[in-house]
Design an enzyme around this catalytic site. Sequence first.
Site, PDB file in Angstrom:
ATOM      1  N   GLU A 146       9.325   5.497   8.316  1.00 24.62           N
ATOM      2  CA  GLU A 146       9.644   4.046   8.971  1.00 24.62           C
ATOM      3  C   GLU A 146       8.580   2.700   9.114  1.00 24.62           C
ATOM      4  O   GLU A 146       8.892   1.894   9.653  1.00 24.62           O
ATOM      5  CB  GLU A 146       8.987   4.901  10.156  1.00 24.62           C
ATOM      6  CG  GLU A 146       9.223   6.151  11.295  1.00 24.62           C
ATOM      7  CD  GLU A 146      10.951   5.698  11.813  1.00 24.62           C
ATOM      8  OE1 GLU A 146      10.341   4.434  12.749  1.00 24.62           O
ATOM      9  OE2 GLU A 146      11.581   6.501  11.666  1.00 24.62           O
ATOM     10  N   ASN A 156       5.365   3.108   1.332  1.00 28.25           N
ATOM     11  CA  ASN A 156       6.636   2.440   2.131  1.00 28.25           C
ATOM     12  C   ASN A 156       6.993   3.606   2.886  1.00 28.25           C
ATOM     13  O   ASN A 156       7.145   4.738   1.835  1.00 28.25           O
ATOM     14  CB  ASN A 156       7.474   2.167   0.505  1.00 28.25           C
ATOM     15  CG  ASN A 156       8.038   0.927   1.251  1.00 28.25           C
ATOM     16  OD1 ASN A 156       7.248   0.601   2.425  1.00 28.25           O
ATOM     17  ND2 ASN A 156       8.352   0.219   0.294  1.00 28.25           N
ATOM     18  N   ASP A 173       1.172  14.133  13.288  1.00 23.06           N
ATOM     19  CA  ASP A 173       1.397  13.718  11.761  1.00 23.06           C
ATOM     20  C   ASP A 173      -0.193  14.044  11.415  1.00 23.06           C
ATOM     21  O   ASP A 173      -0.807  13.558  10.368  1.00 23.06           O
ATOM     22  CB  ASP A 173       1.766  12.714  11.173  1.00 23.06           C
ATOM     23  CG  ASP A 173       1.806  12.680  10.045  1.00 23.06           C
ATOM     24  OD1 ASP A 173       2.119  13.624   9.241  1.00 23.06           O
ATOM     25  OD2 ASP A 173       1.863  11.582   8.787  1.00 23.06           O
ATOM     26  N   LEU A 203       1.032  -1.203  -0.080  1.00 22.02           N
ATOM     27  CA  LEU A 203       0.194   0.086   0.273  1.00 22.02           C
ATOM     28  C   LEU A 203       0.758   1.095  -0.052  1.00 22.02           C
ATOM     29  O   LEU A 203       0.481   2.623  -0.437  1.00 22.02           O
ATOM     30  CB  LEU A 203      -0.942   0.166   1.152  1.00 22.02           C
ATOM     31  CG  LEU A 203      -1.873  -1.258   1.690  1.00 22.02           C
ATOM     32  CD1 LEU A 203      -3.138  -1.077   2.712  1.00 22.02           C
ATOM     33  CD2 LEU A 203      -2.727  -0.985   0.005  1.00 22.02           C
ATOM     34  N   VAL A 260       3.455  -0.875   5.337  1.00 20.35           N
ATOM     35  CA  VAL A 260       1.810  -1.089   5.293  1.00 20.35           C
ATOM     36  C   VAL A 260       1.860  -1.595   3.592  1.00 20.35           C
ATOM     37  O   VAL A 260       1.779  -1.101   2.403  1.00 20.35           O
ATOM     38  CB  VAL A 260       0.970   0.238   4.691  1.00 20.35           C
ATOM     39  CG1 VAL A 260       0.064   0.109   5.219  1.00 20.35           C
ATOM     40  CG2 VAL A 260       1.685   1.033   6.663  1.00 20.35           C
TER      41      VAL A 260
END
Length: 190
Positions: free
Chosen positions: A8, A5, A107, A3, A11
């Site tokens: 950290e 990158n 965030d 999905l 996904v």
Amino acid sequence: MELTNGAEASVRMENGLVVKERIPKRYRLPELDERIRKERNRAESRIMSEARRLGVPTPIIHDVENSMIRMQYIPGTALKHVINEELSERLGELVGLLHTGGIIHGDLTTSNLIYYNDRLYMIDFGLAFMSPAVEARGVDVHVLFQTFESTHRDHESLAKAFCRGYRRSFSGADEILERVTEIEKRGRYA
């Protein structure tokens, strides 16, 4: 299926769930790196669960294992593609609930919210932490307002709508919004 990158974590989809896996950092000692990734995973999972308890829709966590979190996939649209004043006001209410509970998202952008079935889901709590500090809350909102300004044409009306919702769900909203103005002024003269 990958999905996204990030710096950290990666996904991906696996068996109908989102799997977020923190990426090892080669510059850290392996033992330290493993401990940091585990701790950050546990912290993110705890904060997401607490956000749900406060009434903020988040993906349901199915499993936390070492440096991986397996969670519900929300098949909606990123808020940045559908935001309007009504959704911004609803976002203000959600952030107010978070801040009432002492959660700082870290965030807060329109990319980290998903609109699905007439609900806003908050995702990516990887930088989230607990704090009652006015400054931390102010920075959280400031980041969102910067996102509005850099990404959305009608940023001023979105910010005003956000403030209406924020004030409705967070009793300390005015103090935080004053701090946001101070933070903006600091940025202009730095």
